[in-house]
Design a protein around this motif. Structure first.
Motif, PDB file in Angstrom:
ATOM      1  N   ILE A  68      38.439  36.887  52.221  1.00 40.06           N
ATOM      2  CA  ILE A  68      39.012  35.535  52.305  1.00 40.06           C
ATOM      3  C   ILE A  68      40.304  35.522  53.137  1.00 40.06           C
ATOM      4  O   ILE A  68      40.611  34.534  53.775  1.00 40.06           O
ATOM      5  N   GLY A  69      41.013  36.655  53.151  1.00 37.59           N
ATOM      6  CA  GLY A  69      42.209  36.728  53.998  1.00 37.59           C
ATOM      7  C   GLY A  69      41.855  36.628  55.473  1.00 37.59           C
ATOM      8  O   GLY A  69      42.536  35.948  56.242  1.00 37.59           O
ATOM      9  N   LEU A  70      40.762  37.307  55.843  1.00 39.35           N
ATOM     10  CA  LEU A  70      40.340  37.276  57.249  1.00 39.35           C
ATOM     11  C   LEU A  70      39.833  35.889  57.647  1.00 39.35           C
ATOM     12  O   LEU A  70      39.906  35.507  58.815  1.00 39.35           O
ATOM     13  N   ILE A  71      39.329  35.142  56.692  1.00 44.75           N
ATOM     14  CA  ILE A  71      38.880  33.773  56.993  1.00 44.75           C
ATOM     15  C   ILE A  71      40.075  32.817  56.967  1.00 44.75           C
ATOM     16  O   ILE A  71      40.310  32.044  57.891  1.00 44.75           O
TER      17      ILE A  71
ATOM     18  N   ALA B 268      35.628  45.225  43.937  1.00 46.47           N
ATOM     19  CA  ALA B 268      35.171  43.856  44.226  1.00 46.47           C
ATOM     20  C   ALA B 268      36.357  42.982  44.626  1.00 46.47           C
ATOM     21  O   ALA B 268      36.277  42.153  45.539  1.00 46.47           O
ATOM     22  N   MET B 269      37.484  43.202  43.938  1.00 48.38           N
ATOM     23  CA  MET B 269      38.691  42.430  44.211  1.00 48.38           C
ATOM     24  C   MET B 269      39.206  42.669  45.626  1.00 48.38           C
ATOM     25  O   MET B 269      39.570  41.739  46.336  1.00 48.38           O
ATOM     26  N   SER B 270      39.226  43.942  46.045  1.00 42.71           N
ATOM     27  CA  SER B 270      39.763  44.228  47.381  1.00 42.71           C
ATOM     28  C   SER B 270      38.835  43.707  48.478  1.00 42.71           C
ATOM     29  O   SER B 270      39.307  43.209  49.503  1.00 42.71           O
ATOM     30  N   VAL B 271      37.534  43.796  48.246  1.00 39.70           N
ATOM     31  CA  VAL B 271      36.595  43.239  49.243  1.00 39.70           C
ATOM     32  C   VAL B 271      36.791  41.725  49.340  1.00 39.70           C
ATOM     33  O   VAL B 271      36.862  41.152  50.435  1.00 39.70           O
ATOM     34  N   PHE B 272      36.951  41.080  48.203  1.00 44.13           N
ATOM     35  CA  PHE B 272      37.217  39.641  48.174  1.00 44.13           C
ATOM     36  C   PHE B 272      38.537  39.337  48.918  1.00 44.13           C
ATOM     37  O   PHE B 272      38.596  38.419  49.736  1.00 44.13           O
TER      38      PHE B 272
ATOM     39  N   LEU C 277      44.330  25.444  45.468  1.00 44.42           N
ATOM     40  CA  LEU C 277      43.586  26.546  44.833  1.00 44.42           C
ATOM     41  C   LEU C 277      43.703  27.861  45.604  1.00 44.42           C
ATOM     42  O   LEU C 277      43.756  28.939  45.020  1.00 44.42           O
ATOM     43  N   TRP C 278      43.758  27.765  46.939  1.00 46.17           N
ATOM     44  CA  TRP C 278      43.850  28.985  47.753  1.00 46.17           C
ATOM     45  C   TRP C 278      45.048  29.833  47.323  1.00 46.17           C
ATOM     46  O   TRP C 278      44.990  31.063  47.344  1.00 46.17           O
ATOM     47  N   ASP C 279      46.154  29.152  46.973  1.00 44.63           N
ATOM     48  CA  ASP C 279      47.362  29.892  46.599  1.00 44.63           C
ATOM     49  C   ASP C 279      47.204  30.619  45.271  1.00 44.63           C
ATOM     50  O   ASP C 279      47.995  31.516  44.966  1.00 44.63           O
ATOM     51  N   CYS C 280      46.217  30.212  44.457  1.00 41.01           N
ATOM     52  CA  CYS C 280      45.920  30.953  43.225  1.00 41.01           C
ATOM     53  C   CYS C 280      44.929  32.086  43.507  1.00 41.01           C
ATOM     54  O   CYS C 280      44.835  33.038  42.745  1.00 41.01           O
ATOM     55  N   LEU C 281      44.172  31.961  44.591  1.00 39.80           N
ATOM     56  CA  LEU C 281      43.138  32.951  44.901  1.00 39.80           C
ATOM     57  C   LEU C 281      43.665  34.135  45.699  1.00 39.80           C
ATOM     58  O   LEU C 281      43.185  35.249  45.566  1.00 39.80           O
TER      59      LEU C 281
ATOM     60  N   ASP D  79      47.194  35.729  48.331  1.00 40.45           N
ATOM     61  CA  ASP D  79      48.516  35.623  48.939  1.00 40.45           C
ATOM     62  C   ASP D  79      48.615  36.734  49.972  1.00 40.45           C
ATOM     63  O   ASP D  79      47.805  37.667  49.949  1.00 40.45           O
ATOM     64  N   PRO D  80      49.564  36.659  50.898  1.00 42.67           N
ATOM     65  CA  PRO D  80      49.605  37.673  51.967  1.00 42.67           C
ATOM     66  C   PRO D  80      49.727  39.104  51.453  1.00 42.67           C
ATOM     67  O   PRO D  80      49.092  40.011  51.991  1.00 42.67           O
ATOM     68  N   LEU D  81      50.512  39.297  50.375  1.00 47.82           N
ATOM     69  CA  LEU D  81      50.682  40.655  49.853  1.00 47.82           C
ATOM     70  C   LEU D  81      49.354  41.186  49.294  1.00 47.82           C
ATOM     71  O   LEU D  81      48.985  42.347  49.535  1.00 47.82           O
ATOM     72  N   PHE D  82      48.633  40.326  48.584  1.00 52.77           N
ATOM     73  CA  PHE D  82      47.323  40.726  48.049  1.00 52.77           C
ATOM     74  C   PHE D  82      46.366  41.058  49.191  1.00 52.77           C
ATOM     75  O   PHE D  82      45.599  42.024  49.112  1.00 52.77           O
ATOM     76  N   PHE D  83      46.438  40.255  50.264  1.00 52.64           N
ATOM     77  CA  PHE D  83      45.590  40.519  51.436  1.00 52.64           C
ATOM     78  C   PHE D  83      45.906  41.888  52.038  1.00 52.64           C
ATOM     79  O   PHE D  83      45.003  42.680  52.323  1.00 52.64           O
ATOM     80  N   PHE D  84      47.207  42.194  52.202  1.00 51.43           N
ATOM     81  CA  PHE D  84      47.584  43.478  52.799  1.00 51.43           C
ATOM     82  C   PHE D  84      47.198  44.644  51.883  1.00 51.43           C
ATOM     83  O   PHE D  84      46.712  45.671  52.354  1.00 51.43           O
ATOM     84  N   LEU D  85      47.406  44.467  50.573  1.00 46.15           N
ATOM     85  CA  LEU D  85      47.019  45.528  49.628  1.00 46.15           C
ATOM     86  C   LEU D  85      45.504  45.747  49.644  1.00 46.15           C
ATOM     87  O   LEU D  85      45.028  46.883  49.638  1.00 46.15           O
ATOM     88  N   SER D  86      44.759  44.632  49.672  1.00 45.91           N
ATOM     89  CA  SER D  86      43.295  44.732  49.707  1.00 45.91           C
ATOM     90  C   SER D  86      42.837  45.420  50.989  1.00 45.91           C
ATOM     91  O   SER D  86      41.950  46.276  50.962  1.00 45.91           O
ATOM     92  N   THR D  87      43.464  45.033  52.104  1.00 45.10           N
ATOM     93  CA  THR D  87      43.107  45.647  53.389  1.00 45.10           C
ATOM     94  C   THR D  87      43.375  47.146  53.347  1.00 45.10           C
ATOM     95  O   THR D  87      42.536  47.948  53.790  1.00 45.10           O
ATOM     96  N   GLY D  88      44.531  47.503  52.781  1.00 44.11           N
ATOM     97  CA  GLY D  88      44.882  48.921  52.654  1.00 44.11           C
ATOM     98  C   GLY D  88      43.848  49.663  51.816  1.00 44.11           C
ATOM     99  O   GLY D  88      43.403  50.765  52.191  1.00 44.11           O
TER     100      GLY D  88
END
Lengths: 389, 218
Positions: B108-111, B100-104, B173-177, B179-188
């Protein structure tokens, strides 16, 4: 405790947390602050004074091989303060931000500049590695406060910049620690500043800032008074790639004009307007003045007209002209030429009108120094008449 | 305006957790068994020591902070999960929570990032400064996940709490939700799941006719 009870507890905690935030902040559908622009009243009688014009270098010693991006404002005691950056070349690690002051009037000389910031000091104050410093602007606040917004980078070029804020209560002799403002979600990069802010009715400021990483566009940094200084939030005027580096001119409490440097293929000054205190902006359009991807600045004069300083060419930066608008920026007339010399650079003007009615334009002179032109409305009027005749 | 101390502490925590996971993996590779409080404290101190190494006059963690401005709560939750699993064997976030976390993270990273970098005139980042629609959306998502007994709901709750506590230097709030590294890890993570699923379906499709013909022969 069973899983069902835990589930309800977590959901209750979530609701409670939202309620706490909601009660503290209040509900805001729009992210924009509800405040008005502060616009000084017009006083057209100043034109009746005798014509005055004077030019001088802010630092005539030319200590540094390169100087660029100046900003000026008036201190509560009437002195004028200028900041700019100088060093061996733009972007070099030895570049520092310098500050000088002078007494009001046309011909008073500038004090010997002193440092207002270096990359070492910025690193120490923000407790993080800072590679270089760049664009800086200075503006007066309440309670004798003088604020300095300046750009730093930890890596990369200017498109990887952040904006920092520090404050002085003694005219720039001593500064508070710098605070790096977090304004962008992507590594907090590509936030830059060039032109002066507009004061807001809540005691804060709205600063025209810009982004230049993938897109090039203009944004607004709202500095709102808070218990420990300012709360900094950012909103956007427009997106895309067409224009950036805005100059913001408040026309009245809710209306403002934003003039922007061209970034795309259309070599014209780009304009957009707001009529609701910055909440929404009109579609970007061009005005009938050229822009060769070069900095500009504009202010609302004490007589209500708008004054624009710009490079009047669609290529290069070898002249600096003034234009006047008597209809809130709908139409512009060239008023005067401050400097022109083929093949040279005169760029990044900053315009400011002091409380004595004098107009000050500082600009980058051949990338070697900062020059100031001081004149009054009578001189401007005479120049316009000369242009008409 | 900015709670620098909270942001400074946060800038040490995330890389420290990441280093601890790395050091535990290294210890396992060297045929140690890094389990228990002793290993946790020891490797924690080693990680902290590494992050305190001065580089250009600053602790390594603060040099890193010049590049990575903030660490989101989901990324911190992933790192804490990694550390707890490495040293104590427990799994704070289960597979379905991480999914669920990676889909999130991807959604949100793509948006957020394309729009924040100038694509279009809408800036979703502006909705993170004050209580408003974004907070309600995050709250609803958190409660929905909690109803589904997905622990990522608690991570979202922690993100709002972190924002309230001022752990993001920006106050957004976005910065708590994210970050770029989380986005890349989620994408991976999402990409690798997609690749795995595609491979599986290809294998199933290829083996189905073979199985059918084998059955016909017999």
């Amino acid at each position: 405790m069973n899983a069902n009870a835990r589930r309800w507890i977590w959901m209750g905690l979530t609701l409670a947390l939202l309620a706490i935030v909601g009660l503290r902040d209040g509900w805001r559908v729009s992210p924009l602050p509800t405040t008005n622009f502060v616009v000084s009243k017009s006083s057209p009688e100043l034109i009746a004074a005798p014509s005055e014009f004077h030019e001088q270098f802010v630092d005539p010693r030319f200590v540094h091989p390169s100087a660029h991006v100046s900003s000026i404002c008036e201190l509560p005691d009437g002195r004028i303060v200028a900041v700019w950056y100088a060093g061996s070349r733009e972007g070099a690690r030895d570049v520092g931000i310098y500050i000088a002051t002078r007494n009001a009037g046309v011909t008073n000389a500038w004090s010997t500049p002193v440092s207002a910031g270096t990359h070492e000091a910025a690193g120490e104050e923000t407790f993080r590695y800072v590679k270089k410093v760049g664009n800086a602007i200075v503006f007066s606040g309440t309670n004798n406060q003088l604020h300095l917004l300046y750009v730093t980078t930890g890596f990369g070029g200017w498109s990887c910049s952040q904006i920092n804020l520090k404050t002085s209560t003694n005219g720039g002799a001593k500064w508070s620690r710098s605070h790096r403002l977090g304004l962008s979600p992507f590594l907090n990069i590509s936030e830059l500043v060039k032109n002066a802010p507009v004061p807001t009715a809540d005691g804060g400021f709205v600063v025209p800032i810009y982004h230049e990483l993938l897109g090039k566009f203009s944004e607004l940094l709202w500095l709102r008074p808070s218990v420990d200084g300012f709360e900094a939030i950012k909103t956007r005027a427009f997106g895309g790639y067409a224009a950036f580096q805005p100059a913001l001119v408040a026309l009245n409490e809710t209306n403002a004009l934003m003039l922007n440097r061209a970034a795309g293929s259309v070599a014209k000054i780009h304009a957009t307007r707001t009529s609701d205190g910055g909440k929404s902006w009109s579609a970007l359009e061009t005005i009938d003045l050229p822009n060769s991807n070069s900095g500009l600045d504009a202010i609302r004069l004490s007589d209500g007209r708008l004054l624009l300083a710009f490079n009047d060419t669609d290529s290069g930066r070898d002249n600096l002209r003034l234009a006047i608008s008597a209809d809130d920026g709908m139409t512009w007339k060239r008023a005067a030429t401050l400097v022109t010399e083929a093949g040279e650079e005169f760029s990044y003007p900053t315009v400011f009108q002091t409380s004595d009615g004098l107009i000050h334009v500082t600009y980058t002179w051949k990338r070697k120094g900062i020059k100031e032109a001081t004149f009054n409305l009578a001189w401007l009027e005479a120049q316009m008449k000369g242009a008409r005749e | 305006m900015i709670t620098l101390h909270a942001a400074v502490i946060a800038s040490f925590i995330a890389p420290m957790l990441a280093l601890m996971i790395f050091l535990a993996a290294l210890a396992r590779r060297l045929r140690f068994n890094p389990q228990g409080l002793g290993w946790f404290v020891s490797l924690g101190l080693v990680a902290l020591g590494i992050l305190m190494i001065p580089v250009a006059g600053f602790p390594l963690a603060r040099v890193l902070a010049a590049v990575i401005d903030h660490w989101s709560m989901p990324l911190l939750a992933l790192l804490v999960t990694g550390v707890v699993k490495s040293f104590f064997g427990a799994e704070l976030l289960r597979r379905q929570d991480r999914r669920a976390m990676s889909v999130f993270g991807v959604a949100i990273g793509l948006i957020l990032y394309p729009l924040a970098l100038g694509m279009g005139s809408i800036d979703p980042f502006a909705y993170g400064w004050h209580f408003g629609p974004l907070f309600v959306l995050v709250g609803c998502a958190a409660m929905l996940l909690q109803w589904k007994r997905n622990r990522f709901g608690t991570v979202l709750l922690m993100a709002v709490f972190g924002w309230l506590a001022g752990v993001a230097e920006s106050g957004n709030l976005w910065d708590c939700l994210t970050d770029p590294l989380f986005f890349f890890l989620s994408t991976g993570a999402v990409m690798s799941r997609l690749v795995k699923r595609t491979k599986q379906s290809l294998v199933t499709t290829a083996s189905a006719p073979a199985a059918t013909s084998a059955a016909e022969k017999s």
